[in-house]
Motif scaffolding. Structure first.
Motif, PDB file in Angstrom:
ATOM      1  N   MET A 197       0.786  -1.233   0.000  1.00 48.37           N
ATOM      2  CA  MET A 197       0.000   0.000   0.000  1.00 48.37           C
ATOM      3  C   MET A 197       0.819   1.284   0.000  1.00 48.37           C
ATOM      4  SD  MET A 197      -3.124  -0.969  -0.153  1.00 48.37           S
ATOM      5  CE  MET A 197      -3.652   0.749  -0.138  1.00 48.37           C
ATOM      6  N   GLY A 198       2.065   1.247   0.440  1.00 49.37           N
ATOM      7  CA  GLY A 198       2.804   2.467   0.739  1.00 49.37           C
ATOM      8  C   GLY A 198       2.829   3.499  -0.369  1.00 49.37           C
ATOM      9  N   GLU A 199       3.050   3.067  -1.594  1.00 47.80           N
ATOM     10  CA  GLU A 199       3.157   4.039  -2.692  1.00 47.80           C
ATOM     11  C   GLU A 199       1.843   4.743  -2.989  1.00 47.80           C
ATOM     12  OE1 GLU A 199       3.431   2.267  -6.815  1.00 47.80           O
ATOM     13  OE2 GLU A 199       3.772   0.447  -5.624  1.00 47.80           O
ATOM     14  N   PHE A 200       0.745   4.192  -2.479  1.00 48.29           N
ATOM     15  CA  PHE A 200      -0.575   4.795  -2.699  1.00 48.29           C
ATOM     16  C   PHE A 200      -1.107   5.487  -1.442  1.00 48.29           C
ATOM     17  CE2 PHE A 200      -0.242   0.908  -5.329  1.00 48.29           C
ATOM     18  CZ  PHE A 200      -0.199   1.514  -6.577  1.00 48.29           C
ATOM     19  N   MET A 201      -0.211   5.752  -0.486  1.00 46.38           N
ATOM     20  CA  MET A 201      -0.614   6.399   0.761  1.00 46.38           C
ATOM     21  C   MET A 201       0.176   7.682   0.995  1.00 46.38           C
ATOM     22  SD  MET A 201      -1.000   2.974   3.175  1.00 46.38           S
ATOM     23  CE  MET A 201      -1.763   3.825   4.561  1.00 46.38           C
ATOM     24  N   PRO A 205      -3.579  11.971  -5.531  1.00 47.86           N
ATOM     25  CA  PRO A 205      -4.743  11.379  -6.198  1.00 47.86           C
ATOM     26  C   PRO A 205      -4.378  10.071  -6.896  1.00 47.86           C
ATOM     27  CG  PRO A 205      -4.583  13.724  -6.684  1.00 47.86           C
ATOM     28  CD  PRO A 205      -3.302  13.355  -6.006  1.00 47.86           C
ATOM     29  N   LEU A 206      -5.293   9.123  -6.896  1.00 48.64           N
ATOM     30  CA  LEU A 206      -5.082   7.884  -7.619  1.00 48.64           C
ATOM     31  C   LEU A 206      -5.128   8.157  -9.118  1.00 48.64           C
ATOM     32  CD1 LEU A 206      -7.312   5.452  -5.526  1.00 48.64           C
ATOM     33  CD2 LEU A 206      -4.839   5.795  -5.360  1.00 48.64           C
ATOM     34  N   ARG A 207      -4.270   7.458  -9.859  1.00 47.82           N
ATOM     35  CA  ARG A 207      -4.206   7.645 -11.307  1.00 47.82           C
ATOM     36  C   ARG A 207      -4.879   6.472 -12.005  1.00 47.82           C
ATOM     37  NH1 ARG A 207       1.935   8.465 -12.785  1.00 47.82           N
ATOM     38  NH2 ARG A 207       1.962   6.379 -11.815  1.00 47.82           N
ATOM     39  N   ARG A 235     -14.229   5.626  -2.491  1.00 48.40           N
ATOM     40  CA  ARG A 235     -14.839   6.326  -3.628  1.00 48.40           C
ATOM     41  C   ARG A 235     -13.788   6.626  -4.701  1.00 48.40           C
ATOM     42  NH1 ARG A 235     -19.977   8.192  -2.910  1.00 48.40           N
ATOM     43  NH2 ARG A 235     -20.802   8.139  -0.768  1.00 48.40           N
ATOM     44  N   ALA A 236     -12.568   6.960  -4.272  1.00 48.43           N
ATOM     45  CA  ALA A 236     -11.522   7.326  -5.229  1.00 48.43           C
ATOM     46  C   ALA A 236     -11.104   6.144  -6.089  1.00 48.43           C
ATOM     47  CB  ALA A 236     -10.316   7.895  -4.481  1.00 48.43           C
ATOM     48  N   ILE A 237     -10.933   4.965  -5.483  1.00 47.96           N
ATOM     49  CA  ILE A 237     -10.505   3.812  -6.279  1.00 47.96           C
ATOM     50  C   ILE A 237     -11.643   3.332  -7.173  1.00 47.96           C
ATOM     51  CG2 ILE A 237     -11.024   2.109  -4.471  1.00 47.96           C
ATOM     52  CD1 ILE A 237      -8.151   1.981  -7.077  1.00 47.96           C
ATOM     53  N   ALA A 238     -12.875   3.391  -6.697  1.00 44.96           N
ATOM     54  CA  ALA A 238     -14.008   3.001  -7.540  1.00 44.96           C
ATOM     55  C   ALA A 238     -14.108   3.895  -8.770  1.00 44.96           C
ATOM     56  CB  ALA A 238     -15.304   3.055  -6.740  1.00 44.96           C
ATOM     57  N   ALA A 239     -13.725   5.164  -8.620  1.00 40.95           N
ATOM     58  CA  ALA A 239     -13.835   6.119  -9.725  1.00 40.95           C
ATOM     59  C   ALA A 239     -12.808   5.871 -10.823  1.00 40.95           C
ATOM     60  CB  ALA A 239     -13.694   7.541  -9.198  1.00 40.95           C
ATOM     61  N   VAL A 240     -11.663   5.256 -10.490  1.00 43.02           N
ATOM     62  CA  VAL A 240     -10.611   5.078 -11.494  1.00 43.02           C
ATOM     63  C   VAL A 240     -10.527   3.656 -12.039  1.00 43.02           C
ATOM     64  CG1 VAL A 240      -9.239   6.977 -10.568  1.00 43.02           C
ATOM     65  CG2 VAL A 240      -8.795   4.640  -9.780  1.00 43.02           C
ATOM     66  N   LEU A 241     -11.200   2.699 -11.422  1.00 43.87           N
ATOM     67  CA  LEU A 241     -11.183   1.335 -11.937  1.00 43.87           C
ATOM     68  C   LEU A 241     -12.044   1.231 -13.198  1.00 43.87           C
ATOM     69  CD1 LEU A 241     -11.526  -0.683  -8.605  1.00 43.87           C
ATOM     70  CD2 LEU A 241      -9.529  -0.669 -10.130  1.00 43.87           C
TER      71      LEU A 241
END
Length: 277
Positions: A197-201, A205-207, A235-241
């Protein structure tokens, strides 16, 4: 208990609950392992109430699974899941909780396991902005030092407060709860969760490009009573998947009541909700 051997020789232990409605592999988060009461209860609910075959396993270095002598890499954990998917007959769904949800999504997007058909991601702990808690930049170094020194209690306190943002007051109270022994038992595996998880914490913003390869249909679940950080992350990960839906479950927390978590997960995994529509 059954076992399967991963690509690097690591022995992965799992419990199997046979059903008739497809197979789901449960992936615990930080401090999670197959005998954790919450995981046991979830496995039973998905099997008994939804007819799913459930593989509830110990991630490497936890419980009855061994730890490779050559060190840890996220890719090796994906190999472990590949071995479990083979046990399932080459096709399976994934349910991940917390960092286990992050691992499930990374496995689904790796291109190395073609048989992942669906993913349930329950509150993956992404940190997508700097308005709240953000882990320190040197967290990984200190975490490895604590594990190397065998300071399990200090490792638990450090990871809960510095990686997960749990208050010191709550951690102090937790030390006197029966649950504390489960945290101590898996403390040395926390660097694995950080590697996932570290690189995404980092408060960024998620890409969408990082998750474009996740082709499996995905349900992202958040609890209505969970911390805002976790609800925002879901919500953020659901938006980019590429193929995801988001569901917030009222009264659900990050330490969940299975009676609240199992229904949306079970209905999604079996297609019951889709068939009802």
């Amino acid at each position: 208990m059954e076992t399967v051997t991963s690509a690097d020789g690591t022995v992965i232990a799992y419990d199997r609950h046979d059903g008739h409605a497809g197979t789901v592999i449960l992936i615990g988060g930080a401090f999670g392992y197959r005998k954790l009461p919450t995981m046991v209860e979830l496995a039973a609910a998905l099997n008994e109430q939804y007819g799913l075959t459930v593989l509830n396993y110990d991630r490497r270095g936890r419980g009855d699974s061994t730890a490779a002598s050559g060190g840890y890499a996220v890719e090796r954990e994906i190999d472990d899941l590949a071995a479990l998917v083979e046990v399932a007959g080459g096709s399976a769904m994934l349910f991940g909780w917390s960092s286990g949800a992050g691992l499930a999504l990374r496995a689904a997007g790796s291109g190395r396991i073609l048989g992942i058909t669906k993913v349930v991601a329950f509150e993956p702990p992404f940190i997508v902005d700097t308005t709240g808690f953000v882990p320190a930049a040197d967290l990984e170094t200190t975490l490895h030092q604590l594990v190397a020194a065998g300071r399990r209690a200090d490792t638990v306190r450090f990871y809960l407060t510095k990686a997960m943002g749990v208050s010191r007051t709550f951690v102090t109270v937790l030390r006197f709860a029966p649950f504390w022994k489960h945290l101590l038992a898996t403390a040395n595996s926390t660097p694995h969760d950080w590697a996932v998880m570290g690189e995404f914490m980092r408060g960024e913003p998620l890409r969408a490009a990082d998750w474009a390869a996740v082709k499996a249909q995905t349900l992202v679940i958040a609890g209505g009573k969970s911390d805002l950080l976790l609800r925002k992350a879901a919500r953020a990960i659901a938006a980019v998947l590429p193929d995801a839906e988001f569901q917030e479950v009222a009264k659900l927390r990050h330490l969940p009541k299975i009676s609240l978590l199992a229904p949306p997960a079970g209905e999604f995994l079996t297609g019951a909700a889709e068939n009802a529509n």
